[in-house]
Design an enzyme around this catalytic site. Structure first.
Site, short mmCIF file in Angstrom:
data_model
loop_
_atom_site.label_atom_id
_atom_site.label_comp_id
_atom_site.label_asym_id
_atom_site.label_seq_id
_atom_site.Cartn_x
_atom_site.Cartn_y
_atom_site.Cartn_z
N SER A 137 67.15 15.18 7.28
CA SER A 137 67.65 16.54 7.01
C SER A 137 66.77 17.20 5.97
CB SER A 137 69.09 16.47 6.49
OG SER A 137 69.53 17.74 6.04
N TYR A 149 74.84 12.79 0.10
CA TYR A 149 74.25 13.11 1.41
C TYR A 149 72.74 13.31 1.27
CZ TYR A 149 73.24 15.43 5.82
OH TYR A 149 72.70 15.76 7.03
#
Length: 256
Positions: A137, A149
């Site tokens: 990501s 994350y």
């Protein structure tokens, strides 16, 4: 015909990968937690593309689930492309979120990527061909937008790039795919306020995967779709670390 295994195959980028690879003539192995949905996708893919679609239900947050997929990769017949797509984000302050939930995120986003890649690579090296696409990501370049994350995705990118360099000359390719905001169910599940994200920042799954497959064919070890995200990553090389972290913290407020 070549075979591709995709985790998180029933929705979002993973499902788009299944359709793209099947349309390119790959048999597909579909991995996700929800067995009824897996069978729906398998039936659709077989009817639409005339390829085989194998269903492998597995919860990658568990050791048993990961082991089932590892065994398929290492001893269940050759897999030519592995797409490690399964992953999820969370909302809430670090100190308020369940530690078990955070551990599940780490196990899916990091541990499964490590273990499934390790299971697939030896056979690929022996055959002298193969590819692993690890879905990371843009958040991995901006870890303060979400401490846990972003950290998991930083790992996925660094791991993929390092492994790609170590495998040069073997015929096996490894690439980190680093999408930005993409119109999938991911953001709903993470509890993101999608209305707060400017329209020009949104990508489609087709944009992400088209760029990914083109970059893979060129032998690149990182794929970033969209000029806006290429520019953002470029900024990380120009701004002082302290200023960059302050900007990230503002953008990532509320995400763990």
């Amino acid at each position: 015909m070549p075979t591709a295994l995709v985790t998180g195959a029933t929705a979002g980028i993973g499902n788009a990968f299944v359709h793209r690879l099947a349309s390119d003539g790959h048999h597909v192995v579909l991995v996700a937690r929800t067995e009824p949905r897996l069978h729906e996708v398998a039936t659709e893919v077989k009817a639409k593309y005339g390829v085989e679609a194998e269903v492998l239900p597995a919860d990658l947050s568990t050791a048993d689930g990961r082991l089932a997929v590892e065994r398929r990769l290492s001893a269940g017949g050759p897999v030519d492309i592995l797409v490690n797509n399964a992953g999820f984000g969370t909302r809430g302050r670090f100190e308020d979120v369940s530690v078990d939930w955070l551990q599940n995120q780490l196990d899916v986003n990091v541990t499964s990527v490590l273990r499934l890649t390790r299971a697939a690579i030896p056979g690929m090296v022996e055959r002298g061909r193969g590819a692993v696409i690890n879905v990371s990501s843009i958040a991995g370049f901006f870890p303060a937008t979400g401490a846990t994350y972003g950290a998991t995705k930083s790992y996925v990118t660094a791991f993929s790039e390092g492994l790609a360099m170590s495998l040069k000359g073997t015929g096996v390719r490894v690439m980190a795919l680093c999408p930005g905001f993409t119109r999938t169910e991911f953001h709903d599940r993470a509890g993101d306020d999608k209305s707060a994200i400017p329209k020009p920042m949104w990508l489609t799954t087709d944009q992400v995967i088209d760029q990914c497959m083109a970059d893979l064919a060129r032998g690149r070890i990182r794929s970033i779709a969209g000029w806006q995200y290429k520019a953002l990553v470029g900024v990380t090389r120009l701004l002082p670390p302290g200023l960059l972290r302050r900007l990230e913290a503002g953008l990532g407020r509320g995400r763990t």
